[in-house]
Design a protein around this motif. Structure first.
Motif, PDB file in Angstrom:
ATOM      1  N   ALA A 177       0.854  -1.195   0.000  1.00 39.83           N
ATOM      2  CA  ALA A 177       0.000   0.000   0.000  1.00 39.83           C
ATOM      3  C   ALA A 177       0.887   1.241   0.000  1.00 39.83           C
ATOM      4  O   ALA A 177       2.064   1.190   0.378  1.00 39.83           O
ATOM      5  CB  ALA A 177      -0.930   0.007   1.218  1.00 39.83           C
ATOM      6  N   PHE A 178       0.304   2.372  -0.438  1.00 42.14           N
ATOM      7  CA  PHE A 178       1.040   3.638  -0.482  1.00 42.14           C
ATOM      8  C   PHE A 178       0.183   4.744   0.119  1.00 42.14           C
ATOM      9  O   PHE A 178      -1.053   4.723   0.018  1.00 42.14           O
ATOM     10  CB  PHE A 178       1.425   3.997  -1.935  1.00 42.14           C
ATOM     11  N   GLY A 199       1.334  -2.632   6.052  1.00 41.93           N
ATOM     12  CA  GLY A 199       1.693  -3.228   7.336  1.00 41.93           C
ATOM     13  C   GLY A 199       2.033  -4.711   7.239  1.00 41.93           C
ATOM     14  O   GLY A 199       1.752  -5.380   6.230  1.00 41.93           O
ATOM     15  N   ASN A 200       2.630  -5.230   8.302  1.00 42.52           N
ATOM     16  CA  ASN A 200       3.000  -6.646   8.364  1.00 42.52           C
ATOM     17  C   ASN A 200       1.788  -7.498   8.757  1.00 42.52           C
ATOM     18  O   ASN A 200       0.858  -7.028   9.415  1.00 42.52           O
ATOM     19  CB  ASN A 200       4.109  -6.875   9.386  1.00 42.52           C
ATOM     20  N   GLY A 201       1.834  -8.747   8.375  1.00 47.37           N
ATOM     21  CA  GLY A 201       0.785  -9.684   8.772  1.00 47.37           C
ATOM     22  C   GLY A 201       0.976 -10.165  10.205  1.00 47.37           C
ATOM     23  O   GLY A 201       2.090 -10.167  10.753  1.00 47.37           O
ATOM     24  N   GLY A 202      -0.115 -10.590  10.829  1.00 46.84           N
ATOM     25  CA  GLY A 202      -0.049 -11.095  12.194  1.00 46.84           C
ATOM     26  C   GLY A 202       0.463 -12.528  12.246  1.00 46.84           C
ATOM     27  O   GLY A 202       0.393 -13.281  11.272  1.00 46.84           O
ATOM     28  N   ARG A 203       0.968 -12.912  13.413  1.00 45.61           N
ATOM     29  CA  ARG A 203       1.502 -14.254  13.613  1.00 45.61           C
ATOM     30  C   ARG A 203       0.357 -15.239  13.860  1.00 45.61           C
ATOM     31  O   ARG A 203      -0.637 -14.922  14.514  1.00 45.61           O
ATOM     32  CB  ARG A 203       2.440 -14.262  14.816  1.00 45.61           C
ATOM     33  N   GLY A 204       0.482 -16.439  13.325  1.00 50.23           N
ATOM     34  CA  GLY A 204      -0.537 -17.463  13.533  1.00 50.23           C
ATOM     35  C   GLY A 204      -0.533 -17.981  14.969  1.00 50.23           C
ATOM     36  O   GLY A 204       0.480 -17.915  15.683  1.00 50.23           O
ATOM     37  N   GLY A 205      -1.650 -18.507  15.405  1.00 50.16           N
ATOM     38  CA  GLY A 205      -1.770 -19.019  16.759  1.00 50.16           C
ATOM     39  C   GLY A 205      -1.031 -20.336  16.956  1.00 50.16           C
ATOM     40  O   GLY A 205      -0.905 -21.144  16.038  1.00 50.16           O
ATOM     41  N   MET A 216      -2.505  -4.339   6.635  1.00 49.42           N
ATOM     42  CA  MET A 216      -3.370  -3.392   5.919  1.00 49.42           C
ATOM     43  C   MET A 216      -2.621  -2.089   5.667  1.00 49.42           C
ATOM     44  O   MET A 216      -1.506  -1.883   6.184  1.00 49.42           O
ATOM     45  CB  MET A 216      -4.633  -3.120   6.738  1.00 49.42           C
ATOM     46  N   GLY A 217      -3.235  -1.233   4.869  1.00 50.84           N
ATOM     47  CA  GLY A 217      -2.635   0.064   4.583  1.00 50.84           C
ATOM     48  C   GLY A 217      -2.579   0.946   5.818  1.00 50.84           C
ATOM     49  O   GLY A 217      -3.085   0.608   6.890  1.00 50.84           O
ATOM     50  N   GLY A 242       5.119  -6.293   5.199  1.00 52.41           N
ATOM     51  CA  GLY A 242       4.500  -5.405   4.226  1.00 52.41           C
ATOM     52  C   GLY A 242       5.552  -4.599   3.484  1.00 52.41           C
ATOM     53  O   GLY A 242       6.742  -4.631   3.832  1.00 52.41           O
ATOM     54  N   ASN A 243       5.118  -3.858   2.458  1.00 57.98           N
ATOM     55  CA  ASN A 243       6.120  -3.148   1.649  1.00 57.98           C
ATOM     56  C   ASN A 243       6.788  -2.010   2.411  1.00 57.98           C
ATOM     57  O   ASN A 243       7.876  -1.569   2.053  1.00 57.98           O
ATOM     58  CB  ASN A 243       5.505  -2.649   0.347  1.00 57.98           C
TER      59      ASN A 243
END
Length: 351
Positions: free
Chosen positions: A22-23, A37-43, A74-75, A126-127
C-alpha cells in the motif's frame, strides 16, 4: 464418565498473515510513500496439564484442533492481529507421542505444565518494511509462513504412589474399596475391573494414591485377555502390591504368571519394589493356607503377608507396609499447597 487413556489427535497451528502493499496518498504529504503493514503471527497449539481431569474422554468426541490464522496487514501501516492459540487440556501424567507412537514429544508430570506442540507461522512483511534510501517505493510484500500440522497420540499414565497387580479375581478391587472411598465394581467372576481405578488411602495420617489395575493372565504381553495395555499406569508407581489368591490351584504358579508378564513389559516393572500378599485366607483351611504360603514363599523368595480383603484381616499391616516404603507423599500439588498453607484465622482489628 467413561475412562479413556489413549487418543489420536490432529493439530494445526495458524498460518501467518500476509504483508500488505500500500502507499500513502494524503493531501499534505508531498511524496507519499509505502505504508503496507506486516501480517499477524498465527496461533500456537499448546498442551497444558490441568487439575480435575483423570481421563482423555474429551478427545473421543473432538479429534481436530486448529489455531486461528494471523490477520493480513493493511494500509496506513496497520499490522494484522495475531491469531488466537488453541489449548488442549490434559490430566497430569499424560504423554505426547508422535504419529509413530514411539517418539516421545513431552511427558506431563507436574500440574500447570505447558508445552508448545506446534508454533504458528510468522506474519509476512509489508512493503513498508522494505523501504530504504535506494528503494523508495517497494512494490513487494511477503506472504505469511504456513503453520505446522501433525497427528499425535495422547497416552495417559495415571500418577499413583502404589499399584495393585495380580491375576483376575485376586481381590484387588475388594481391597481398594476397603482402604479408600473408591467404589470399584466387585463380583465373583474374573475381569470385573475393565479400567484402572484410583483411591486415596490414609495410613496413620499419611496419605497416598493406590491404583487398581485390571487383572493379568498368561500371554497378556501378546494381547491375551485385556492385554498389557493398562500396565503403563503402574510405570510411575514406586511400590507394587502383588496379590495372590489363596484359593487358586497353586499360589506359586499364580505369582510367577504375573511376574513373567511384568518382566515381558518394557517399562521396567519387574525392577520395582514389590510387596507380596496372600489374599482370601479366610476362604481356605489352615492346612491349605500353610501349603499355599510355602509355595508362594518359594516362588517369591520372600515371606508373604497374609490378609483377607473381605474380613479386613491383615489389611492394616499391608497398608502400613506400603506407606513405609512410599513415605509421606501428598495426593497432588494442589493438596500439598493446601497442607503447607497457614491455618485460617479471623482478622484482628487494627488499633
Amino acid at each position: 464418565m467413561k475412562f479413556l487413556d489413549e487418543a489420536k489427535v490432529y493439530v494445526r497451528s495458524g498460518d501467518g498473515g500476509s504483508g500488505c502493499v500500500a502507499f500513502r496518498r494524503e493531501k499534505f504529504i508531498e511524496f507519499g510513500g509505502p505504508s503496507g503493514g506486516n501480517g499477524g503471527r498465527g496461533g500456537d497449539v499448546i498442551i497444558e496439564a490441568v487439575d480435575g481431569l483423570n481421563t482423555l474422554i474429551d478427545y473421543r468426541y473432538q479429534q481436530h484442533f486448529k489455531a486461528q490464522k494471523g490477520v493480513n496487514g493493511m494500509g496506513k501501516d496497520r499490522h494484522g492481529a495475531n491469531g488466537q492459540p488453541v489449548v488442549l487440556k490434559v490430566p497430569v501424567g499424560t504423554q505426547v507421542f508422535d504419529e509413530d507412537r514411539e517418539t516421545l514429544l513431552h511427558d506431563f508430570t507436574t500440574l500447570g505444565e505447558k508445552f508448545v506442540l506446534a508454533e504458528g507461522g510468522n506474519g509476512g512483511f509489508g512493503n513498508a518494511h522494505f523501504k530504504s534510501a535506494t528503494n523508495r517505493a517497494p512494490r513487494n510484500a511477503n506472504p505469511g509462513q504456513v503453520g505446522e500440522e501433525r497427528w499425535i497420540w495422547l497416552r495417559l499414565k495415571l500418577i499413583a504412589d502404589a499399584g495393585l497387580v495380580g491375576l483376575p479375581n485376586a481381590g484387588k478391587s475388594t481391597l481398594l474399596s476397603k482402604v479408600s472411598a473408591a467404589k470399584p465394581k466387585i463380583a465373583d467372576y474374573p475381569f470385573t475391573t475393565l479400567h484402572p481405578q484410583l483411591g486415596v488411602v490414609n495410613a496413620d495420617g499419611r496419605e497416598f494414591v493406590l491404583a487398581d489395575i485390571p487383572g493379568l493372565i498368561e500371554g497378556a504381553h501378546e494381547g491375551a485377555g485385556l492385554g498389557d495395555r493398562f500396565l503403563g499406569h503402574v510405570e510411575r508407581c514406586r511400590v507394587l502390591l502383588h496379590l495372590v489368591d489363596a484359593t487358586s490351584e497353586h499360589a506359586g504358579q499364580a505369582y510367577k504368571t504375573v511376574r513373567n508378564e511384568l518382566e515381558a513389559y518394557e517399562g521396567h516393572l519387574a525392577d520395582k519394589i514389590e510387596i507380596v500378599a496372600l489374599n482370601k485366607i479366610d476362604a481356605v483351611s489352615a492346612e491349605e493356607l500353610k501349603k499355599q504360603k510355602d509355595r508362594l514363599k518359594r516362588a517369591a523368595k520372600k515371606t508373604p503377608l497374609l490378609m483377607s480383603g473381605a474380613t479386613g484381616t491383615g489389611v492394616r499391616e499391608a497398608v502400613r507396609a506400603l506407606a513405609d516404603l512410599i513415605g509421606e507423599a501428598p495426593v497432588t500439588a494442589k493438596a500439598k499447597g493446601a497442607a503447607e498453607a497457614e491455618p485460617w484465622a479471623p482478622l484482628t482489628p487494627q488499633g
